[in-house]
Design an enzyme around this catalytic site. Sequence first.
Site, mmCIF file in Angstrom:
data_model
loop_
_atom_site.group_PDB
_atom_site.id
_atom_site.type_symbol
_atom_site.label_atom_id
_atom_site.label_comp_id
_atom_site.label_asym_id
_atom_site.label_seq_id
_atom_site.Cartn_x
_atom_site.Cartn_y
_atom_site.Cartn_z
ATOM 1 N N SER A 6 41.114 8.544 50.517
ATOM 2 C CA SER A 6 40.401 9.777 50.204
ATOM 3 C C SER A 6 39.140 9.539 49.395
ATOM 4 O O SER A 6 38.268 10.410 49.332
ATOM 5 C CB SER A 6 41.314 10.731 49.421
ATOM 6 O OG SER A 6 41.710 10.143 48.188
ATOM 7 N N HIS A 36 40.933 10.067 57.319
ATOM 8 C CA HIS A 36 41.391 10.764 56.118
ATOM 9 C C HIS A 36 41.943 12.142 56.434
ATOM 10 O O HIS A 36 41.205 13.060 56.801
ATOM 11 C CB HIS A 36 40.228 10.895 55.128
ATOM 12 C CG HIS A 36 40.595 11.655 53.892
ATOM 13 N ND1 HIS A 36 39.738 12.517 53.257
ATOM 14 C CD2 HIS A 36 41.757 11.685 53.169
ATOM 15 C CE1 HIS A 36 40.342 13.055 52.217
ATOM 16 N NE2 HIS A 36 41.566 12.567 52.143
ATOM 17 N N GLU A 41 38.912 13.566 58.555
ATOM 18 C CA GLU A 41 37.592 12.947 58.474
ATOM 19 C C GLU A 41 37.678 11.537 59.046
ATOM 20 O O GLU A 41 38.543 10.754 58.649
ATOM 21 C CB GLU A 41 37.132 12.875 57.012
ATOM 22 C CG GLU A 41 36.925 14.225 56.356
ATOM 23 C CD GLU A 41 36.593 14.109 54.885
ATOM 24 O OE1 GLU A 41 35.673 14.807 54.434
ATOM 25 O OE2 GLU A 41 37.263 13.313 54.178
ATOM 26 N N ASN A 56 35.696 15.882 49.784
ATOM 27 C CA ASN A 56 35.747 15.610 48.349
ATOM 28 C C ASN A 56 34.354 15.567 47.727
ATOM 29 O O ASN A 56 34.192 15.805 46.524
ATOM 30 C CB ASN A 56 36.485 14.307 48.079
ATOM 31 C CG ASN A 56 37.990 14.485 48.176
ATOM 32 O OD1 ASN A 56 38.511 15.558 47.911
ATOM 33 N ND2 ASN A 56 38.690 13.448 48.589
#
Length: 513
Positions: free
Chosen positions: A129, A150, A162, A200
């Site tokens: 991540s 991810h 992702e 993120n």
Amino acid sequence: MQNGFPPSPGSRELKVGVVGCGVMGRGIVQIAALAGATVYLVDSREGASQAAREELRATFAKLVEKGKLDAAAAADAGERLVACKGLDELAPCHVVVEAIVEDLEAKKSLFGTLEGIVGSEAILASNTSSLSVTAIAAGLQHPDRVAGFHFFNPVPLMKIVEVIGGFLTRPEITEYMLALGRQWGHTAVLAKDTPGFIVNHAGRGYGTEGLRLLAEGICSVPALDAILRDTAGFRLGPCELLDLTGLDVSHPVMESIYRQYYEEPRFRPQVLTRQMLTAGALGRKVGRGFYRYGADGKKEAVAEPAQATLLPSSVWLSQERPELAERIAVLVSAAGVQLESSALPSDHALCIVTPLGEDATTCCVREGLDASRTVAVESLLDLSRRRVVMTNPATSAETVAMACGLLGAAGVPVSVIRDSAGLVTQRVVAHIVNIACEIAQQQIADPQDIDRAVVLGLGYPVGPLAWGDQLGAMTVLAILKNLEQQTGDTRYRPSPWLQRRAMLGLSLHHKEI
């Protein structure tokens, strides 16, 4: 792939290895098996892979009971689960996905071992991540076959993955993984190997700006969360979200992304969460974070402040931003209060300003108003669920009571905050939009994919670029410029992507040729 290897993502000949049978690993196994792949489970804990296999079979049975899965499909998926005793049993796999601890050296070591086990054309994918895919692949014999893959927890419900190519990853590898993610029922988006990837990275704006407001003493934790839930439509306030995730997870990510971007001010963490982490106030998992939680995990109720009922005899509205003033004028009329139409307020009027990226003090001084009778009101976003009154240092208690009585006359709760450039919602949303614009500017991801990933991965009410379009790129730009000027903080500097599209009247999704 050479010689048609690996098989196509939809082929029932596809063999997938998953290393790590924790929550994330089991979720990946579940969607892969249900999509028709044969999945090999490996875990370093003795008996964990077999236990995960049985747990997943039980999950399939429950889905059948609920009518969400055909019995034959459940039986077939269950038969396609292979519990392994060691990594050597992954030799037949075409794709291996690691879902182990988020530690660079552990992942590098695992992939180094796997290179001596799997075939030369097998793909090695990391569910990382926050770690660099390039760094994970560095030192391998074939770094060009390593990609990021991810997922988000819980994997079967969070329909987003992702796909990240490292610096040396071959394009056909990321293309295959994108197709595989879609085959497994997820929206697959391509991202560059940059800190935080898309989700993120984009998510830094919400938590860090909320924490910045707390650091400035603008409002309380419950007020911050309530304002952002009710006026912007977030499912959870930033403090509620941090409590849910746990500061042992979220704070290190904040610090990591900040440092990986060489202390980029947009991602600057705050001291508060480091202190809370040190104190062990991690959030819901330990019963205490920004809030307290009972043994059942439910947040202890926080009472709203008593609602004032005092009404002003008349209201004067600043006309510096007529479109915003008109929204407040509707509320004044609904409350049955006289709205003054003169250029200057009378001596007894409640004065209301509607700033964009500025504080109440600046607006008050610029218009020559009596500061003791002046408040600012958030008028850019949703006014139906909550209203926000912002005082200046000279605002009188009676003025605050009248403003709250006016705006709460229809039974809508009112939150009172201290003077702040950009109020609460404006600065948080503008910050989110600006970071997404910078992601697009750096070509980390396609603009449409940025919005898809954020909505699916973070649960935002709308994608940040689409949100910017809804508010108007020029409006967002004005908020950011005023924030930067008033605070002197470069965290608010507008992205070139936003500035140019605002000036040209283009959508924030618009890509250059």
